[in-house]
Design a protein around this motif. Structure first.
Motif, short mmCIF file in Angstrom:
data_model
loop_
_atom_site.label_atom_id
_atom_site.label_comp_id
_atom_site.label_asym_id
_atom_site.label_seq_id
_atom_site.Cartn_x
_atom_site.Cartn_y
_atom_site.Cartn_z
N LYS A 16 -15.26 10.47 5.83
CA LYS A 16 -14.94 11.64 6.64
C LYS A 16 -13.97 11.33 7.77
O LYS A 16 -13.13 12.14 8.13
N TYR A 17 -14.09 10.15 8.35
CA TYR A 17 -13.29 9.80 9.53
C TYR A 17 -12.26 8.74 9.18
O TYR A 17 -12.60 7.72 8.59
N GLN A 18 -11.02 9.00 9.55
CA GLN A 18 -9.95 8.02 9.33
C GLN A 18 -9.34 7.63 10.67
O GLN A 18 -8.84 8.48 11.41
N TYR A 19 -9.41 6.38 10.97
CA TYR A 19 -8.80 5.84 12.18
C TYR A 19 -7.28 5.81 12.01
O TYR A 19 -6.77 5.65 10.90
N ASP A 20 -6.55 5.96 13.11
CA ASP A 20 -5.09 5.86 13.05
C ASP A 20 -4.70 4.38 13.14
O ASP A 20 -4.46 3.85 14.23
N TYR A 21 -4.65 3.73 11.99
CA TYR A 21 -4.39 2.29 11.95
C TYR A 21 -3.02 1.93 12.50
O TYR A 21 -2.78 0.79 12.89
N ARG A 22 -2.12 2.89 12.56
CA ARG A 22 -0.76 2.61 13.04
C ARG A 22 -0.76 2.22 14.51
O ARG A 22 0.21 1.65 15.00
N GLN A 23 -1.84 2.54 15.23
CA GLN A 23 -1.94 2.10 16.62
C GLN A 23 -1.89 0.57 16.71
O GLN A 23 -1.45 0.02 17.72
N ILE A 24 -2.37 -0.08 15.67
CA ILE A 24 -2.41 -1.54 15.64
C ILE A 24 -1.39 -2.10 14.68
O ILE A 24 -0.64 -3.04 14.98
N TYR A 25 -1.32 -1.50 13.50
CA TYR A 25 -0.49 -2.04 12.43
C TYR A 25 0.85 -1.31 12.41
O TYR A 25 0.93 -0.15 12.08
N LYS A 26 1.92 -2.01 12.79
CA LYS A 26 3.21 -1.37 12.96
C LYS A 26 4.28 -1.94 12.04
O LYS A 26 5.46 -1.64 12.21
N LYS A 27 3.91 -2.74 11.07
CA LYS A 27 4.90 -3.31 10.18
C LYS A 27 5.29 -2.29 9.11
O LYS A 27 4.54 -1.36 8.83
N GLY A 28 6.46 -2.47 8.50
CA GLY A 28 6.94 -1.56 7.48
C GLY A 28 6.11 -1.63 6.22
O GLY A 28 5.46 -2.64 5.94
N ARG A 29 6.13 -0.57 5.46
CA ARG A 29 5.31 -0.47 4.26
C ARG A 29 5.61 -1.58 3.26
O ARG A 29 4.75 -2.03 2.53
N PHE A 30 6.87 -2.02 3.19
CA PHE A 30 7.24 -2.99 2.18
C PHE A 30 7.44 -4.39 2.78
O PHE A 30 8.25 -5.17 2.28
N ALA A 31 6.73 -4.66 3.84
CA ALA A 31 6.78 -6.00 4.42
C ALA A 31 6.32 -7.02 3.39
O ALA A 31 5.40 -6.77 2.62
N THR A 32 6.96 -8.16 3.37
CA THR A 32 6.63 -9.18 2.36
C THR A 32 5.57 -10.15 2.85
O THR A 32 4.93 -10.82 2.05
N SER A 33 5.39 -10.25 4.15
CA SER A 33 4.42 -11.20 4.68
C SER A 33 3.71 -10.58 5.87
O SER A 33 4.35 -10.19 6.85
N VAL A 34 2.39 -10.47 5.77
CA VAL A 34 1.60 -9.87 6.84
C VAL A 34 0.44 -10.80 7.18
O VAL A 34 -0.25 -11.30 6.29
N ASP A 35 0.24 -11.04 8.47
CA ASP A 35 -0.89 -11.85 8.92
C ASP A 35 -2.12 -10.93 9.00
O ASP A 35 -2.37 -10.28 10.01
N TYR A 36 -2.87 -10.88 7.91
CA TYR A 36 -4.05 -10.01 7.85
C TYR A 36 -5.00 -10.30 9.01
O TYR A 36 -5.50 -9.37 9.66
N ASN A 37 -5.30 -11.57 9.23
CA ASN A 37 -6.29 -11.93 10.24
C ASN A 37 -5.93 -11.40 11.63
O ASN A 37 -6.80 -10.97 12.39
N TYR A 38 -4.64 -11.42 11.93
CA TYR A 38 -4.19 -10.97 13.24
C TYR A 38 -4.56 -9.50 13.46
O TYR A 38 -5.16 -9.13 14.48
N PHE A 39 -4.23 -8.64 12.51
CA PHE A 39 -4.50 -7.21 12.64
C PHE A 39 -5.99 -6.90 12.51
O PHE A 39 -6.51 -6.01 13.19
N GLU A 40 -6.66 -7.62 11.62
CA GLU A 40 -8.11 -7.42 11.47
C GLU A 40 -8.83 -7.75 12.76
O GLU A 40 -9.73 -7.02 13.19
#
Length: 223
Positions: A16-40
């Motif tokens: 029912k509830y969706q957080y606005d993840y863009r507040q934290i995650y600002k990389k482009g949709r087709f980024a090739t390398s993302v540090d998951y741990n950092y954003f998590e």
């Protein structure tokens, strides 16, 4: 509603509830390398900082980790959707599937519904302590939202480690659950009973604590 109603098949997502993840995650949709741990970690810290009602900190930390991971997986095409794996039953990212570009939007994101804390579980002669069962739903190839679960525990360093996964492999309402260190898959019902088919036994899961997306909504003061 029961603790395990989130395992039921539905026509619409139970999230029912969706957080606005863009507040934290600002990389482009087709980024090739993302540090998951950092954003998590950022999201987990935000939840812990907002914890006014004193929800269980382990549940909040794991929620932040898993919910942010789900969003990044969606963004990069790394989601696991077991209901589209026609040629293999191994969990692989959907962007490796031939029909990925034609899959509906709701097949591309796991919706985290709840996390349950199971203090103790005994399957035959194996004892599991301090388990965390995360339940998602996702759109299948027939237009239904069906369950996907992940099972976690903590290691000696107090880090969450993934020890199992499951999904409704037979479309019969039971989740086929594969647990590391256990010899064969078991089945989890929507009443919270684990069926051990080879041993012909049933074990009731006792939920000690849990958190849902609506708890997250209340905690973040969203309407």
């Amino acid at each position: 509603m029961g603790y395990f109603d989130s395992l039921l098949k539905t026509k619409n997502s139970k999230r029912k509830y969706q957080y606005d993840y863009r507040q934290i995650y600002k990389k482009g949709r087709f980024a090739t390398s993302v540090d998951y741990n950092y954003f998590e970690n950022l999201y987990s810290l935000e939840l812990l900082d907002s914890n006014k009602k004193k929800y269980n900190q382990d549940l909040l930390s794991l929620w932040g980790k898993l919910d942010m991971k789900s969003y990044i997986d969606y963004d990069l095409g790394n989601t696991i959707n077991m209901y589209f794996l026609s040629n293999t039953k191994k969990p692989i990212p959907i962007n490796q599937l031939d029909d990925y570009n034609f899959m509906p939007e709701d097949t591309r994101k796991l919706n985290l519904l709840d996390i349950k804390y199971i203090k103790h579980l005994k399957l035959e002669n194996i004892i599991f302590n301090n388990l965390y069962l995360a339940t998602y739903d996702i759109l299948d190839n027939n237009g239904d939202f069906r369950p996907y679960v992940l099972l976690f525990t903590k290691n000696e360093s107090d880090d969450f480690i993934d020890i199992g996964y499951g999904y409704d492999s037979n479309n019969n309402g039971n989740v086929e659950l594969f647990i590391q260190s256990f010899n064969y898959p078991v089945f989890l019902t929507s009443t919270g009973v684990i069926i051990l088919p080879l041993a012909n036994k049933k074990v009731k899961l006792n939920v000690y604590d849990y958190i849902t997306d609506l708890d997250i909504q209340k905690m973040q003061n969203k309407k």
